[in-house]
Design a protein around this motif. Structure first.
Motif, PDB file in Angstrom:
ATOM      1  N   GLU A  70       7.018 -26.065 -10.371  1.00 37.59           N
ATOM      2  CA  GLU A  70       6.135 -24.978 -10.167  1.00 37.59           C
ATOM      3  C   GLU A  70       4.770 -25.342 -10.586  1.00 37.59           C
ATOM      4  OE1 GLU A  70       8.649 -22.113 -12.299  1.00 37.59           O
ATOM      5  OE2 GLU A  70       9.571 -21.525 -10.427  1.00 37.59           O
ATOM      6  N   ALA A  73       3.022 -27.506  -7.851  1.00 34.63           N
ATOM      7  CA  ALA A  73       2.786 -26.603  -6.560  1.00 34.63           C
ATOM      8  C   ALA A  73       2.054 -25.247  -7.005  1.00 34.63           C
ATOM      9  CB  ALA A  73       3.988 -26.569  -5.813  1.00 34.63           C
ATOM     10  N   LEU A  74       2.055 -24.777  -7.826  1.00 30.37           N
ATOM     11  CA  LEU A  74       1.733 -23.424  -8.309  1.00 30.37           C
ATOM     12  C   LEU A  74       2.365 -22.460  -7.150  1.00 30.37           C
ATOM     13  CD1 LEU A  74      -1.864 -24.084  -8.642  1.00 30.37           C
ATOM     14  CD2 LEU A  74      -0.436 -23.795 -10.464  1.00 30.37           C
ATOM     15  N   HIS A  75       3.610 -22.624  -6.928  1.00 30.93           N
ATOM     16  CA  HIS A  75       4.392 -21.991  -6.019  1.00 30.93           C
ATOM     17  C   HIS A  75       5.735 -21.324  -6.584  1.00 30.93           C
ATOM     18  CE1 HIS A  75       6.558 -21.093  -2.148  1.00 30.93           C
ATOM     19  NE2 HIS A  75       5.234 -20.868  -1.833  1.00 30.93           N
ATOM     20  N   GLY A  76       6.269 -20.323  -6.278  1.00 32.29           N
ATOM     21  CA  GLY A  76       7.993 -20.170  -6.627  1.00 32.29           C
ATOM     22  C   GLY A  76       8.897 -21.376  -6.176  1.00 32.29           C
ATOM     23  N   VAL A  77       9.347 -21.965  -6.916  1.00 34.43           N
ATOM     24  CA  VAL A  77      10.357 -23.031  -6.668  1.00 34.43           C
ATOM     25  C   VAL A  77      11.748 -22.774  -7.350  1.00 34.43           C
ATOM     26  CG1 VAL A  77      10.830 -25.298  -6.938  1.00 34.43           C
ATOM     27  CG2 VAL A  77       8.381 -24.813  -6.349  1.00 34.43           C
ATOM     28  N   GLN A  82      12.966 -27.094  -2.166  1.00 37.15           N
ATOM     29  CA  GLN A  82      11.565 -26.753  -2.735  1.00 37.15           C
ATOM     30  C   GLN A  82      10.998 -27.578  -3.742  1.00 37.15           C
ATOM     31  OE1 GLN A  82      12.837 -22.527  -3.872  1.00 37.15           O
ATOM     32  NE2 GLN A  82      11.699 -21.700  -2.010  1.00 37.15           N
ATOM     33  N   ALA A  86       7.727 -29.642  -3.349  1.00 35.75           N
ATOM     34  CA  ALA A  86       6.405 -29.500  -4.452  1.00 35.75           C
ATOM     35  C   ALA A  86       6.137 -30.899  -5.070  1.00 35.75           C
ATOM     36  CB  ALA A  86       6.994 -28.589  -5.474  1.00 35.75           C
ATOM     37  N   PRO A  95      -0.227 -27.761   3.301  1.00 31.75           N
ATOM     38  CA  PRO A  95       0.284 -26.554   2.828  1.00 31.75           C
ATOM     39  C   PRO A  95       1.572 -26.489   2.394  1.00 31.75           C
ATOM     40  CG  PRO A  95      -1.197 -25.953   4.670  1.00 31.75           C
ATOM     41  CD  PRO A  95      -0.822 -27.593   4.440  1.00 31.75           C
ATOM     42  N   PHE A  96       2.232 -25.697   1.181  1.00 30.38           N
ATOM     43  CA  PHE A  96       3.469 -25.788   0.880  1.00 30.38           C
ATOM     44  C   PHE A  96       4.430 -25.335   2.058  1.00 30.38           C
ATOM     45  CE2 PHE A  96       7.089 -24.374  -1.377  1.00 30.38           C
ATOM     46  CZ  PHE A  96       7.242 -25.469  -2.293  1.00 30.38           C
ATOM     47  N   ASP A  97       4.308 -24.493   2.725  1.00 27.75           N
ATOM     48  CA  ASP A  97       5.089 -23.896   3.776  1.00 27.75           C
ATOM     49  C   ASP A  97       5.329 -25.082   4.875  1.00 27.75           C
ATOM     50  OD1 ASP A  97       5.568 -21.743   2.146  1.00 27.75           O
ATOM     51  OD2 ASP A  97       4.089 -20.478   3.620  1.00 27.75           O
TER      52      ASP A  97
END
Length: 171
Positions: A70, A73-77, A82, A86, A95-97
């Protein structure tokens, strides 16, 4: 400019997890060999008992790895794919997606589930001929799942360490 992210060091908990997972797999092999020779099914019970500390160690490692992922990636993991996406430094600019997780994650999950199912059937079929069959299948699945788990733990720990240590840009 060097990139540095302050991450939890997951190497030690990863090594403990790998060691306990390998111990469970080795005990599973020993128990199955003992089953083939007409021995006691208590060896299979020992493997089940060893799964608990291995699971606890893995959960501790996974929580720290998820925290790191997290931060990277600054993204919900929340899930292993995931965490991989990340943590992979080679996909940093993607991009993460659109990032790709390891193709070994699903086989690891499926072999682990197959091992659990065989363990359940094995314990239901004590004192039958089918017991040894499911004991053997459980051991084969345990070896595959352990090998994949150890590789995935090692790889994610290594990738996250690359983010934690300042890397000089090459010219």
């Amino acid at each position: 400019m060097d990139t540095y992210i302050d991450l939890k060091d997951v190497r030690l908990t990863g090594l403990v997890s790998q060691g306990l997972i390998a111990l469970v797999a080795a005990e599973s092999v020993w128990g199955t060999v003992n089953d083939w020779q007409g021995g006691s099914s208590s060896w299979s019970f020992l493997a089940i008992v060893l799964v608990v500390p291995a699971a606890v160690a893995f959960v501790i490692w996974f929580r720290a790895a998820t925290h790191n992922a997290e931060a990277i990636a600054l993204h919900g993991v929340r899930l292993m794919p995931q965490v991989w996406k990340a943590s992979d430094p080679s996909q940093r600019d993607v991009p993460f997606d659109q990032r790709v997780a390891s193709p070994l994650i699903k086989p690891w999950q499926y072999t682990f589930l197959a091992m659990v199912m065989c363990d359940i059937l094995e314990s239901l079929l004590l004192d039958t001929r089918a017991y040894v069959v499911f004991s053997t299948l459980s051991t084969l699945c345990a070896l595959a799942a352990a090998g994949l788990a150890c590789y995935l733990i090692w790889r994610v720990s290594w990738m996250q360490q690359r983010f934690a240590v300042p890397q000089r840009k090459r010219r």
